[in-house]
Each structure stands twice: as C-alpha cells, then as structure tokens.
Design a protein around this motif. Structure first.
Motif, mmCIF file in Angstrom:
data_model
loop_
_atom_site.group_PDB
_atom_site.id
_atom_site.type_symbol
_atom_site.label_atom_id
_atom_site.label_comp_id
_atom_site.label_asym_id
_atom_site.label_seq_id
_atom_site.Cartn_x
_atom_site.Cartn_y
_atom_site.Cartn_z
ATOM 1 N N HIS A 61 0.817 -1.182 0.000
ATOM 2 C CA HIS A 61 0.000 0.000 0.000
ATOM 3 C C HIS A 61 0.861 1.246 0.000
ATOM 4 O O HIS A 61 0.385 2.337 -0.082
ATOM 5 N N ILE A 62 2.188 1.060 0.174
ATOM 6 C CA ILE A 62 3.055 2.189 0.530
ATOM 7 C C ILE A 62 3.286 3.134 -0.644
ATOM 8 O O ILE A 62 2.576 3.118 -1.621
ATOM 9 N N THR A 63 4.291 3.953 -0.574
ATOM 10 C CA THR A 63 4.359 5.196 -1.335
ATOM 11 C C THR A 63 4.506 5.046 -2.839
ATOM 12 O O THR A 63 4.247 5.992 -3.554
ATOM 13 N N SER A 64 4.940 3.905 -3.366
ATOM 14 C CA SER A 64 5.152 3.834 -4.814
ATOM 15 C C SER A 64 3.924 3.354 -5.577
ATOM 16 O O SER A 64 3.954 3.268 -6.799
ATOM 17 N N THR A 65 2.837 3.024 -4.875
ATOM 18 C CA THR A 65 1.681 2.448 -5.552
ATOM 19 C C THR A 65 1.125 3.370 -6.632
ATOM 20 O O THR A 65 0.762 2.926 -7.715
ATOM 21 N N GLY A 66 1.056 4.676 -6.370
ATOM 22 C CA GLY A 66 0.513 5.602 -7.352
ATOM 23 C C GLY A 66 1.305 5.601 -8.639
ATOM 24 O O GLY A 66 0.744 5.562 -9.739
ATOM 25 N N LEU A 67 2.639 5.623 -8.518
ATOM 26 C CA LEU A 67 3.488 5.592 -9.698
ATOM 27 C C LEU A 67 3.416 4.240 -10.393
ATOM 28 O O LEU A 67 3.406 4.157 -11.629
ATOM 29 N N MET A 68 3.350 3.170 -9.614
ATOM 30 C CA MET A 68 3.226 1.841 -10.207
ATOM 31 C C MET A 68 1.967 1.734 -11.065
ATOM 32 O O MET A 68 1.983 1.141 -12.142
ATOM 33 N N LYS A 69 0.867 2.327 -10.587
ATOM 34 C CA LYS A 69 -0.392 2.254 -11.336
ATOM 35 C C LYS A 69 -0.256 2.934 -12.693
ATOM 36 O O LYS A 69 -0.909 2.517 -13.652
ATOM 37 N N GLN A 70 0.549 3.957 -12.804
ATOM 38 C CA GLN A 70 0.759 4.621 -14.082
ATOM 39 C C GLN A 70 1.572 3.757 -15.046
ATOM 40 O O GLN A 70 1.474 3.908 -16.256
ATOM 41 N N ARG A 71 2.357 2.849 -14.490
ATOM 42 C CA ARG A 71 3.270 2.056 -15.320
ATOM 43 C C ARG A 71 2.827 0.607 -15.520
ATOM 44 O O ARG A 71 3.406 -0.109 -16.344
ATOM 45 N N ALA A 73 -0.565 -1.546 -16.352
ATOM 46 C CA ALA A 73 -1.982 -1.506 -16.744
ATOM 47 C C ALA A 73 -2.808 -2.435 -15.875
ATOM 48 O O ALA A 73 -2.433 -3.581 -15.629
ATOM 49 N N GLY A 74 -3.927 -1.919 -15.387
ATOM 50 C CA GLY A 74 -4.871 -2.738 -14.629
ATOM 51 C C GLY A 74 -4.526 -2.943 -13.171
ATOM 52 O O GLY A 74 -5.270 -3.588 -12.439
ATOM 53 N N LEU A 75 -3.402 -2.391 -12.716
ATOM 54 C CA LEU A 75 -3.001 -2.559 -11.321
ATOM 55 C C LEU A 75 -3.945 -1.801 -10.385
ATOM 56 O O LEU A 75 -4.298 -0.657 -10.643
ATOM 57 N N LYS A 76 -4.348 -2.450 -9.302
ATOM 58 C CA LYS A 76 -5.212 -1.823 -8.304
ATOM 59 C C LYS A 76 -4.448 -1.647 -6.995
ATOM 60 O O LYS A 76 -3.688 -2.530 -6.586
ATOM 61 N N SER A 77 -4.666 -0.509 -6.343
ATOM 62 C CA SER A 77 -4.067 -0.262 -5.034
ATOM 63 C C SER A 77 -5.018 -0.753 -3.952
ATOM 64 O O SER A 77 -6.246 -0.689 -4.107
#
Length: 229
Positions: A61-71, A73-77
């Motif tokens: 859940h930590i700080t890189s999730t937002g950036l990971m979602k941009q990179r 496709a389909g990733l959910k936090s």
C-alpha cells in the motif's frame, strides 16, 4: 523460500528506510501481488516483475503504488479501510486478495496505526505483519493514532493465534534479520512476552526519534503515493 506449492515468493529490501517489499505470484497463472513497494526501488521491482513474466494485479500500500499504477496496466491499489487513505480497494477483516489459485487473507492489526493489517497466506504458512509485529520487536505507538493497548491485543489475538511454524515477514528490520516464526516471537519477543501493563509501560517510555522519511511517507500513504509522482 515459500513452502506452498505453486507459489513464487521474493523478499526485497530498501536500505535507507530498512523496508522489505514482498512479491508473491501464482507460478501457473503468473498473477502477482506486491506488498509494501517503495518509491526508491520501483524500477528494480518492475524490472523483476517483467523478467519473471508476471501480471501484477494488486499493490498494498506504501508510497510507490501511485506511480506503479501509471506504469502497470490494470493494477489496483489496496489499503485498510481504517487508514483514511485513498485506494481502489479498501480492505477489512476477513477480506481475501486472490492471485491465481492463491490468496492473502486480511487480519486487522491496529496499534501502530489504525490502518495496520496483517496479510496471511491461505495455508497460514506465511504472515506479512507490516509494522505491527517485527522480529523480536514491534511497531512504535507514539504517533499516527498509535495505541500500545491496541497493538498488544492485535498481536496476541490475530498473529500469535496462527500456527507456531507460520513464517513472520515484517515490513522493516534494522539488524539484518529477514524472517521469524509465530512460535519464536511468542517465546522470545522481548516486548510482547510481557503482560499488557508491562508492554504499555515499555512502549510509553521508548523516547524514539522520528523515523526516516516519515514526513514524506505518511502523507504519501494517505493517497497511495499519487501526490509524489
């Protein structure tokens, strides 16, 4: 190594904050989840996921999730409902995070913060205890809605009731330790083998400095990292 058949498991480390990131995947379907990714190692983590041919579906859940979602496709936090944070999935007690034929079950373990959870594999062979239970230690309770009494009950009622041989994987370790077991911690944890009254006294008198990067990671966690992209 993971004991569960058909489960791929990797434990990764970020040295500045002494944070462990965990990658779990179904070896057949290649569906994967990542626990506690951090900004500093996002390139490393995504490279590994690509090399292993995995389809990353959920990030907790930590700080890189937002950036990971941009990179990805389909990733959910995913994050605890009680964290006060924004995410695609808000988790509560008993929820399951599926990946292929495997899953992680949510146990609410507040005390370090209201939003702390422990994630347990379906066969109860592994528990990812976040900041609640550390190896021979526990998360501090002097900031972020911390409460020593809550933490004591969380660990004793939700984690110490798992099988003795269940492997404990914490969010952090500052001494180079990588894994413990429920049985070990129930027997040797210097804080959590005490009575609740003794535990509260210990936790109220730690007088610790602020953790590294806390002024960045706390607000970033509340939006799963999206304001630090």
């Amino acid at each position: 190594m993971a004991k569960t058949e058909g489960l791929l498991f990797r434990q990764l480390f970020e040295s500045e904050s002494s944070t462990y990131t965990y990658l779990l995947a179904d070896t057949n379907t290649k569906e994967a989840v990542i626990i506690d990714p951090v900004l500093e190692t996002i390139d490393r983590d995504l490279k590994l996921i690509k090399e292993l041919g995995l389809n990353l579906t959920v990030a907790d859940h930590i700080t890189s999730t937002g950036l990971m979602k941009q990179r990805v496709a389909g990733l959910k936090s995913a994050i605890s409902k009680f964290s006060g944070a924004t995410a695609d999935i808000h988790l509560t007690e008993g929820d399951n995070i599926p990946f292929g034929r495997h899953s992680l079950t949510v146990k609410e373990t507040p005390g370090h913060t209201d939003g702390c959870i422990t994630l347990v594999t379906g066969d109860q062979s592994m528990a990812f205890t976040g900041d609640a239970l550390l190896i021979r230690g526990c998360g501090r309770t002097d900031f972020q809605q911390g409460c020593a009494e809550k933490l004591y009950h969380s660990v004793h009622e939700k984690i110490f009731t798992l099988p003795d041989e269940c492997l404990i994987y914490p969010a952090h370790d500052y001494l180079g330790q990588t894994v413990s077991t429920v049985g070990e911690e129930r027997k040797y944890n210097p804080r959590l083998t005490k009575s609740m009254e003794e535990f509260v006294e210990i936790m109220n008198n730690l007088n610790l400095p602020k953790p590294k990067k806390i002024d960045i990671s706390v607000p970033a966690n509340l939006v799963c990292g999206v304001n630090y992209i």
